[in-house]
Design a protein around this motif. Structure first.
Motif, PDB file in Angstrom:
ATOM      1  N   GLY A  33      93.863  42.536  99.630  1.00 12.59           N
ATOM      2  CA  GLY A  33      94.852  42.550 100.655  1.00 12.59           C
ATOM      3  C   GLY A  33      94.487  42.262 102.014  1.00 12.59           C
ATOM      4  O   GLY A  33      95.153  41.339 102.756  1.00 12.59           O
ATOM      5  N   ALA A  34      93.551  43.084 102.483  1.00 13.28           N
ATOM      6  CA  ALA A  34      93.002  42.991 103.748  1.00 13.28           C
ATOM      7  C   ALA A  34      92.468  41.638 104.131  1.00 13.28           C
ATOM      8  O   ALA A  34      92.349  41.077 105.135  1.00 13.28           O
ATOM      9  N   PHE A  35      91.588  41.166 103.019  1.00 17.16           N
ATOM     10  CA  PHE A  35      91.004  39.715 103.321  1.00 17.16           C
ATOM     11  C   PHE A  35      92.086  38.601 103.483  1.00 17.16           C
ATOM     12  O   PHE A  35      91.944  37.574 104.096  1.00 17.16           O
ATOM     13  N   LEU A  36      93.363  38.673 102.702  1.00 19.19           N
ATOM     14  CA  LEU A  36      94.076  37.901 102.681  1.00 19.19           C
ATOM     15  C   LEU A  36      95.323  37.907 103.577  1.00 19.19           C
ATOM     16  O   LEU A  36      96.172  37.005 103.851  1.00 19.19           O
ATOM     17  N   ALA A  37      95.296  39.033 104.168  1.00 23.70           N
ATOM     18  CA  ALA A  37      96.746  39.344 105.098  1.00 23.70           C
ATOM     19  C   ALA A  37      96.401  38.528 106.254  1.00 23.70           C
ATOM     20  O   ALA A  37      95.587  38.210 107.095  1.00 23.70           O
ATOM     21  N   LEU A  38      97.856  37.611 106.377  1.00 17.04           N
ATOM     22  CA  LEU A  38      97.913  36.821 107.769  1.00 17.04           C
ATOM     23  C   LEU A  38      98.820  37.565 108.765  1.00 17.04           C
ATOM     24  O   LEU A  38      99.077  36.926 109.940  1.00 17.04           O
ATOM     25  N   ASP A  39      99.202  38.802 108.412  1.00 19.69           N
ATOM     26  CA  ASP A  39     100.202  39.462 109.317  1.00 19.69           C
ATOM     27  C   ASP A  39      99.327  40.702 109.684  1.00 19.69           C
ATOM     28  O   ASP A  39      98.635  41.415 109.014  1.00 19.69           O
ATOM     29  N   LEU A  40      98.985  41.037 111.166  1.00 19.57           N
ATOM     30  CA  LEU A  40      97.970  42.086 111.601  1.00 19.57           C
ATOM     31  C   LEU A  40      98.712  43.253 111.153  1.00 19.57           C
ATOM     32  O   LEU A  40      97.973  44.306 110.708  1.00 19.57           O
ATOM     33  N   ALA A  74      78.522  45.830  99.556  1.00 20.89           N
ATOM     34  CA  ALA A  74      79.025  44.302  99.169  1.00 20.89           C
ATOM     35  C   ALA A  74      79.876  43.977  99.925  1.00 20.89           C
ATOM     36  O   ALA A  74      80.337  42.815 100.355  1.00 20.89           O
ATOM     37  N   ILE A  75      81.103  44.515  99.785  1.00 15.60           N
ATOM     38  CA  ILE A  75      82.462  44.198 100.213  1.00 15.60           C
ATOM     39  C   ILE A  75      83.056  44.909 101.411  1.00 15.60           C
ATOM     40  O   ILE A  75      83.478  44.062 102.656  1.00 15.60           O
ATOM     41  N   MET A  76      83.038  46.318 101.503  1.00 20.51           N
ATOM     42  CA  MET A  76      83.812  46.925 102.676  1.00 20.51           C
ATOM     43  C   MET A  76      83.228  46.704 103.979  1.00 20.51           C
ATOM     44  O   MET A  76      83.892  46.702 104.951  1.00 20.51           O
ATOM     45  N   LEU A  77      81.658  46.641 103.922  1.00 13.87           N
ATOM     46  CA  LEU A  77      81.023  46.298 105.336  1.00 13.87           C
ATOM     47  C   LEU A  77      81.605  45.012 105.946  1.00 13.87           C
ATOM     48  O   LEU A  77      81.529  44.730 107.019  1.00 13.87           O
ATOM     49  N   LYS A  78      81.627  44.067 104.794  1.00 15.75           N
ATOM     50  CA  LYS A  78      82.176  42.507 105.371  1.00 15.75           C
ATOM     51  C   LYS A  78      83.401  42.777 106.084  1.00 15.75           C
ATOM     52  O   LYS A  78      83.851  41.966 106.674  1.00 15.75           O
ATOM     53  N   MET A  79      84.352  43.653 105.761  1.00 17.06           N
ATOM     54  CA  MET A  79      85.545  43.857 106.295  1.00 17.06           C
ATOM     55  C   MET A  79      85.479  43.954 107.818  1.00 17.06           C
ATOM     56  O   MET A  79      86.204  43.421 108.671  1.00 17.06           O
ATOM     57  N   GLY A  80      84.341  44.570 108.522  1.00 17.47           N
ATOM     58  CA  GLY A  80      84.104  44.674 109.875  1.00 17.47           C
ATOM     59  C   GLY A  80      83.804  43.227 110.392  1.00 17.47           C
ATOM     60  O   GLY A  80      84.083  42.670 111.442  1.00 17.47           O
ATOM     61  N   THR A  81      82.757  42.708 109.667  1.00 16.53           N
ATOM     62  CA  THR A  81      82.258  41.184 110.214  1.00 16.53           C
ATOM     63  C   THR A  81      83.321  40.272 110.136  1.00 16.53           C
ATOM     64  O   THR A  81      83.526  39.383 111.123  1.00 16.53           O
ATOM     65  N   TYR A  82      83.896  40.425 108.967  1.00 19.56           N
ATOM     66  CA  TYR A  82      85.344  39.408 108.686  1.00 19.56           C
ATOM     67  C   TYR A  82      86.434  39.764 109.887  1.00 19.56           C
ATOM     68  O   TYR A  82      86.928  38.880 110.477  1.00 19.56           O
ATOM     69  N   GLY A  83      86.483  41.044 110.364  1.00 17.68           N
ATOM     70  CA  GLY A  83      87.527  41.364 111.322  1.00 17.68           C
ATOM     71  C   GLY A  83      87.223  40.730 112.638  1.00 17.68           C
ATOM     72  O   GLY A  83      88.107  40.278 113.646  1.00 17.68           O
ATOM     73  N   TYR A  84      85.694  40.932 113.027  1.00 14.82           N
ATOM     74  CA  TYR A  84      85.372  39.985 114.371  1.00 14.82           C
ATOM     75  C   TYR A  84      85.731  38.481 114.143  1.00 14.82           C
ATOM     76  O   TYR A  84      86.363  37.790 114.914  1.00 14.82           O
ATOM     77  N   VAL A  85      85.505  37.876 112.993  1.00 15.26           N
ATOM     78  CA  VAL A  85      85.699  36.365 113.005  1.00 15.26           C
ATOM     79  C   VAL A  85      87.272  36.143 113.058  1.00 15.26           C
ATOM     80  O   VAL A  85      87.614  34.826 113.544  1.00 15.26           O
ATOM     81  N   ARG A  86      87.899  36.870 112.282  1.00 15.32           N
ATOM     82  CA  ARG A  86      89.295  36.592 111.913  1.00 15.32           C
ATOM     83  C   ARG A  86      90.214  36.933 113.126  1.00 15.32           C
ATOM     84  O   ARG A  86      91.132  36.566 113.490  1.00 15.32           O
ATOM     85  N   PHE A  87      90.026  38.275 113.733  1.00 12.01           N
ATOM     86  CA  PHE A  87      90.889  38.639 114.854  1.00 12.01           C
ATOM     87  C   PHE A  87      90.078  38.945 116.355  1.00 12.01           C
ATOM     88  O   PHE A  87      90.776  38.314 116.952  1.00 12.01           O
TER      89      PHE A  87
END
Lengths: 518, 486
Positions: free
Chosen positions: A130-137, A259-272
C-alpha cells in the motif's frame, strides 16, 4: 480485472490474514504452508506488471485506481488513489518476490505462536505494498504507519535477547519522524487548497507536484519529510535503531526490514521529498550528500569491527544505503537509476545475507564470528551460496552490486557531487575488506570448534529459497537493461520536473526585478 | 401575575429537555423498583438502565436538525447538544455494561448505582444543552454530586473513600470559582444568557478589556478546566481515578470531560467570542502544559488505572488544541475526538474491569505480563485501544488527532501542532509498554485470570467496532460533527 489489479495485490495478503486467524493454532505446518501459498499468489498477481511494456514508453502512472474515501464537507477529501510507475514498479515486485522467500525461511526458525507470526507477516505485506502504491499522501501515511505495528510485534515477540529494547526503539524512532511528516502533509494540503487546487483532489501527489511553494516554506517542509525518511533509510546519524532492530529481529523480520522497509525511506525521497520541494532539495543537497558519504564510510568502518555476523550485515546496510542516497541526490539519470537499481540490489543481496546468517544461527544458535571457522569443508553448498551473496554485496563485476555502484559513482561524479564521489569510492574498498575478512574467518581456516564439525549442509528447502535470489544477482549483474528500460522513462520525467522547477527558482532569484515587471 | 405564569408556560418547551427528563424518570423508577427487589439482585436495574439509555438516544435524536429551545432560552436541544448527548449516552451505556458483574465481584451489588449514572448523564446533558450560565451550572452540579457518591461507592475501602472525599472537596472548590465567574459576568453584562452576553460584549467593545470581564472569564475557565482535568487543575485526577471503582473511573474519564468541553465551547465560542484573543493565548499555554504534564508523568506510572488517568490529562490537552485553533475543523474535531476518546478509553477500562481480580489487585503493569497470550481476545482488544490512544492509523485516535492538529495548522498554530505531535511521540512509550508486558513478557506463575463476563465483553466489542469504524471511515461522523457546531 486489470483495473483493480493493484487493490487485489495489496489486499490479498490481508484477506489471507483473516483466513489464517480462523485456523487453529496447533496446525503449525498448515499455517506456514498456507501463508507461503498466499504470498506466492500475491507474487503471481503482481507478475503482469513485470511483463507490461507500457512502462518502457511512458513514465506516468499506470493501473491507477481512484475512489473517494473520506469526504467531509468542505473540510477534507481523502481519496483511495493507487498507481504504479517505473519508480515503484520494481520495489513492488521486490516486495511480492521477497515475501514468499521470507515465509519459507521461517520453517524451522519459528516455533512458538506460528499463527501470530504468519498473520503479522501478511499484514505487513499489505501495508508495504500500500505504501509503495499510494498516490494520495494521506493514504500513504496510513500505510506507512500501519507498517510499524506488525514489525514491532515481530521483533518484540520472536526476537533475540534485547528484543524489547530494540522493538521499542524501532517503533519510537520511526513514529517520531512520521509524526513530524504528518504536520508537513497537512500544511502542504492547506497550501494546495489555498493556491486553488480542486478540492476533490484531496491529498493527491500529482497535484501537489504542480505547486509552487515559496522557498521559505519549502525549507521546513522538506526538513520534516527528509527527517522522517532519513530515519527509515537510515541515514547517519539517525541510524542507531537499525543495528538493534536487525540484530534482534527474527530472520524473516530482518530480511523484510532490510530488503523492503528500508527502501521505504529512499523511495520516500524520490517520490515525495524531492519532487515536492525541489528548491529546498537544491539547498540541502550538499548537506544530505555529506551525511550519505559519512554513512558510507562510518557504516563500513563499524561493520569491520563487529563480532556478530548479523550486526556486521546490519551495519553494511547503513553503508550501502548511503550509496543509494548519494546516487539519488546526483539528480541525473545515471545516478538515479543507479540508486534505484541499488535499492533492488540491496534488497536481494542483503536479504540473502540475512537468510544465510539465519541458516547458521538455526544450526548453532550463535552468530559470533569467533565461534566459527573452517565451515567451508563441512558445508560446500552453503559456502558457494554465501560467497555469491557476499561478492554481490561487495559489488564484484558480473553481479548486481557492481552495476548499481558503478552507475551511482558515474552519476554523482558527473553531477555536482564530484568530491563526495571520490570519498565514497573508498567505501567500496572498505566493503571488500570487512566482507572478505568476515568470510575468511567464518568459512576458511581449520575446523577447530567441535560443535561445527557436525554441521549439516543446506537442505533442499533452503537451497530452493536461495535460488531465485542468486538468479537475480546474476541477471541484474549481466543484463540490467531489463530493469532500466522500464525505470528510466519515469526517472527522466521526474528529473526533468525537479530540475525544471529548480531552474525557474534560480531565474527568479537572479532577476527578481524582471519578475515583478511581469 | 397570571400573565407572567402564562408567559413562562409559553416559553417552556419540554421537548428541549426531553432526553434528560426521560433519563431522570427512568432513574427514579429504578430507585423505586430497587426498594421491592431483594438485595443483590441488580441485573434488572442494569437492564432497565440500558433501555433507558436507548430510549433517551431515540428521544434526543429528535433534536437533530430540528432544534428545540425552551425555558426562556435557558436550554437548547440543537445539533451540538444532540451530538454530545450521544457521546454521554454511549459512555454511560458502556459503563453500565461493564458494571454489573464487577459490582457483584467486589461485593457491592447496589441497585442505586445505576440511577446515579443516569442522573449524572442527565447532568451532562444539561451542560451540553445549557444556553444559560445558570443551566450549565445546574447541570454541572447534578453531574458532579452523582459522581462524588459513585467515586466513594466502596465505603469500606480507604482508597475509594479518599477518592470520593478528594473529588468532592476539590470539586466543590472549583464550582465555587465557576459560580464566582458567572457572578462577575452577570455583573458586566446584566444577563446570564450565553448568547446575550455575546451580544452585549460585541455591542460594548469597551467592556471586553474590562478587568471584571477578564476575571469572570478566568474564574469560569477554572471551573471548567478542573472538570476537564487540564493542567494546572489536574492534581485530583490520578488519585480519584485510581481510587474510584473502575467502571466509574471509565465513566468519569469520558462523560464529564465531554460535558465540560461542551459547556466550555458554548460559553467561549458563543458568549465570550469578543475575548477570543485572551482565551486563545490562555488555552494555548494550558494546552501545552496539559499535554506535557500528562504525558511525562504517565511514563512513570506502574498502575494502569493511574497511567490512564494521566493519559486522560494528556488527551484533554490535545482536545484543547482544537479549541485554540477556534476554526470549524478544530472545533468539530473536538466533538469527534470526544466520541473517539469515549470508545477507546472506555474500551481500555472495560479490559481493566475484566483483568483486575477482586480488590483490583491486578492492575499493575507486572500483573499484565503475558496477558495477551493467556487471554487472546482481551489482549488484541487492549492492543487496539492502546494503538488508538497513541494515534496510530487506522484507528479513531488517529482520525481525531488528525482533525484537531489539522485545525491548529489551518489557523497557523504550527508550533502548537508540532508540540502536540511530539507529545504524541512521548505517549507512544507508555502505551507501548502495556503491549510490551502483554506480549513480550512471560506470564507469572500461579496466576489466575478472572472469567469473562458477557456485559463487559459486549462493551469491549462495541468499543472495538467504534474505534475501527471511526478510524477507517470517519466521514459520516465527522460530517455530523461538522453540522453540530455553531
Amino acid at each position: 480485472m486489470s483495473e483493480h489489479l493493484l487493490s487485489l495485490m495489496t489486499f490479498f495478503p490481508l484477506l489471507g490474514m483473516i483466513v489464517i486467524l480462523f485456523i487453529p493454532r496447533e496446525n503449525d505446518g498448515v499455517l506456514k504452508g498456507l501463508t507461503f501459498v498466499i504470498t506466492l499468489i500475491t507474487f503471481f498477481i503482481s507478475l503482469p506488471l513485470a511483463f507490461d511494456d507500457v512502462f518502457k514508453t511512458s513514465g506516468g502512472m499506470h493501473y491507477t485506481e481512484f475512489v473517494k474515501w473520506i469526504s467531509i464537507g468542505d473540510y477534507f477529501q481523502m481519496n483511495y488513489n493507487l498507481g504504479v510507475d517505473g519508480i515503484s514498479l520494481w520495489l513492488v515486485l521486490l516486495t511480492t518476490f521477497i515475501m514468499p522467500i521470507a515465509v519459507l525461511s521461517t520453517w524451522q526458525a519459528v516455533e512458538k505462536n506460528t499463527k501470530g507470526f504468519m498473520a503479522l507477516l501478511l499484514l505487513l505485506e499489505t501495508a508495504m505494498l500500500g505504501a509503495f502504491l499510494a498516490l494520495d499522501l494521506f493514504l500513504f501515511y496510513v500505510f506507512w504507519e500501519l507498517m510499524l505495528i506488525p514489525m514491532y510485534f515481530l521483533i518484540g515477540i520472536w526476537g533475540g535477547k534485547r528484543r524489547i529494547y530494540s522493538a521499542i526503539k524501532f517503533f519510537i524512532y520511526t513514529a517520531v519522524g512520521s509524526l513530524l511528516m504528518l504536520v508537513a502533509i497537512i500544511f502542504v494540503y492547506y497550501y494546495a487548497l489555498k493556491s486553488g487546487q480542486p478540492f476533490e483532489q484531496g491529498f493527491s501527489i500529482s497535484h501537489f507536484y504542480q505547486l509552487n511553494i515559496p522557498a521559505a516554506y519549502q525549507t521546513w517542509l522538506f526538513l520534516a519529510f527528509a527527517f522522517s525518511f532519513a530515519i527509515k533509510v537510515p541515514m547517519f546519524p539517525v541510524h542507531t535503531w537499525l543495528p538493534d532492530a536487525h540484530t534482534d529481529a527474527p530472520t524473516a523480520g530482518s530480511v523484510i526490514l532490510a530488503a523492503i522497509m528500508l527502501k521505504m525511506g529512499t523511495y520516500g525521497y524520490v517520490r515525495f521529498a524531492m519532487p515536492l520541494f525541489p528548491e529546498a532539495l537544491h539547498q540541502f543537497t550538499p548537506f544530505l550528500a555529506t551525511l550519505a558519504v559519512i554513512g558510507i564510510i562510518y557504516g563500513a568502518l563499524v561493520a569491520m569491527v563487529q563480532e556478530d555476523v548479523k550486526r556486521l550485515v546490519a551495519y553494511s546496510s547503513v553503508s550501502h544505503l548511503g550509496f543509494v542516497m548519494l546516487g539519488v541526490f546526483a539528480l541525473n539519470i545515471q545516478g538515479m537509476s543507479g540508486g534505484m537499481i541499488q535499492m533492488i540490489n540491496h534488497g536481494i543481496s542483503t536479504g540473502a545475507l540475512f537468510l544465510i546468517v539465519g541458516f547458521i544461527y538455526e544450526r548453532r544458535h550463535t552468530r559470533l564470528i569467533t565461534d566459527f571457522g573452517g565451515l567451508a569443508k563441512q558445508m560446500p553448498v552453503f559456502t558457494t551460496i554465501f560467497m555469491i551473496a557476499m561478492l554481490s554485496s561487495i559489488g564484484l563485476p558480473g553481479t548486481n552490486g557492481f552495476v548499481g555502484e558503478f552507475l551511482i559513482m558515474v552519476g554523482a561524479f558527473e553531477g555536482e557531487l564530484r568530491w563526495f564521489t571520490i570519498v565514497a569510492a573508498s567505501g567500496v574498498i572498505f566493503a571488500a575488506v570487512y566482507m572478505l575478512w568476515m568470510f575468511q574467518r567464518v568459512m576458511f581456516g581449520e575446523l577447530k570448534n567441535p560443535a561445527n564439525q557436525k554441521l549439516k549442509d543446506l537442505s533442499v528447502r533452503e537451497v530452493v529459497l536461495m535460488l531465485p535470489l542468486l538468479l537475480f544477482i546474476f541477471w541484474i549483474g549481466v543484463y540490467p537493461n531489463t530493469f532500466f528500460e522500464k525505470m528510466n522513462p519515469a526517472l527522466d520525467q521526474l528529473i526533468n520536473q525537479i530540475k525544471g522547477k529548480q531552474q525557474v527558482a534560480v531565474v527568479e532569484t537572479i532577476n527578481p526585478v524582471q519578475h515583478k515587471i511581469d | 401575575m397570571e400573565n407572567l405564569v402564562q408567559l413562562a408556560m409559553q416559553n417552556v418547551n419540554f421537548a428541549a429537555i426531553m432526553p434528560s427528563l426521560v433519563l431522570c424518570c427512568f432513574g427514579m423508577a429504578i430507585l423505586l423498583i430497587n426498594v421491592f427487589m431483594p438485595r443483590g439482585k441488580t441485573t434488572s436495574a442494569s437492564l432497565i438502565s440500558i433501555i433507558a439509555l436507548l430510549v433517551t438516544a431515540v428521544v434526543s435524536l429528535q433534536g437533530w436538525n430540528n432544534p428545540q429551545f425552551g425555558f426562556a432560552g435557558h436550554v437548547a436541544l440543537d445539533n451540538f447538544a444532540t451530538f454530545f448527548n450521544m457521546t454521554f449516552l454511549l459512555a454511560a451505556g458502556l459503563t453500565i455494561l461493564m458494571s454489573d458483574d464487577y459490582l457483584r465481584r467486589e461485593g457491592y451489588p447496589i441497585g442505586e448505582y445505576y440511577p446515579l449514572i443516569l442522573f449524572s448523564t442527565a447532568g451532562a446533558m444539561w451542560m451540553a444543552s445549557g444556553t444559560d450560565l445558570m443551566t450549565i451550572f445546574l447541570g454541572l452540579e447534578v453531574l458532579s454530586i452523582s459522581l462524588y457518591i459513585l467515586a466513594g461507592l466502596f465505603r469500606h475501602q480507604l482508597q475509594s473513600n479518599e477518592a470520593g472525599l478528594k473529588y468532592f472537596l476539590l470539586g466543590a472548590f472549583s464550582t465555587g470559582f465557576l459560580l464566582y465567574g458567572i457572578a462577575l459576568l452577570y455583573g458586566v453584562a446584566g444577563t446570564t444568557n450565553v448568547a446575550d452576553i455575546g451580544l452585549y460584549l460585541s455591542a460594548h467593545p469597551a467592556m471586553i478589556g474590562n478587568p471584571m470581564t477578564v476575571a469572570g472569564m478566568l474564574l469560569m475557565s477554572i471551573g471548567f478546566l478542573f472538570k476537564i482535568a487540564a493542567a494546572p487543575f489536574h492534581m485530583w485526577t490520578p488519585d480519584v481515578y485510581q481510587g474510584a471503582p473502575t467502571p466509574v473511573t471509565a465513566f468519569m474519564s469520558a462523560g464529564p470531560k465531554a460535558a465540560a468541553f461542551a459547556a466550555l465551547m458554548r460559553v467561549f465560542i458563543l458568549g465570550l467570542a469578543g475575548l477570543q484573543s485572551e482565551w486563545t493565548s490562555l488555552l494555548w499555554g494550558l494546552a501545552i502544559l496539559t499535554m506535557i504534564i500528562g504525558n511525562v508523568t504517565a511514563i512513570y506510572q506502574t498502575n494502569l488505572k493511574r497511567m490512564l488517568a494521566y493519559s486522560s490529562i494528556a488527551h484533554a490537552g490535545y482536545a484543547l488544541v482544537g479549541l485554540v485553533a477556534a476554526n470549524a475543523v478544530g472545533v468539530s474535531g473536538i466533538l469527534f475526538y470526544m466520541l473517539a476518546y469515549t470508545f477507546m478509553n472506555l474500551g481500555a477500562f472495560a479490559v481493566l474491569v475484566l483483568a483486575g481480580k477482586k480488590g483490583e489487585e491486578n492492575l499493575t503493569l507486572e500483573g499484565f505480563s503475558g496477558f495477551g497470550f493467556k487471554r487472546p481476545f482481551l489482549g488484541v482488544a487492549m492492543t487496539i485501544f492502546m494503538l488508538s490512544l497513541m494515534g496510530i492509523p487506522p484507528t479513531a485516535g488517529f482520525a481525531g488527532k488528525f482533525y484537531i492538529f489539522a485545525g491548529a495548522i489551518k489557523s497557523g498554530y504550527i508550533w502548537l501542532a508540532i508540540i502536540g505531535v511530539l507529545n504524541s511521540a512521548v505517549s507512544l512509550y507508555y502505551y507501548l509498554r502495556v503491549i510490551v508486558y502483554m506480549y513480550f513478557k512471560d506470564p507469572q506463575e500461579d496466576y489466575s485470570w478472572v472469567s469473562m463476563h458477557t456485559g463487559a465483553v459486549v462493551s469491549i466489542v462495541i468499543a472495538i467496532v467504534g474505534v475501527l469504524y471511526l478510524g477507517i471511515i470517519p466521514g459520516k461522523i465527522m460530517e455530523m460533527a461538522k453540522l453540530a457546531i455553531f
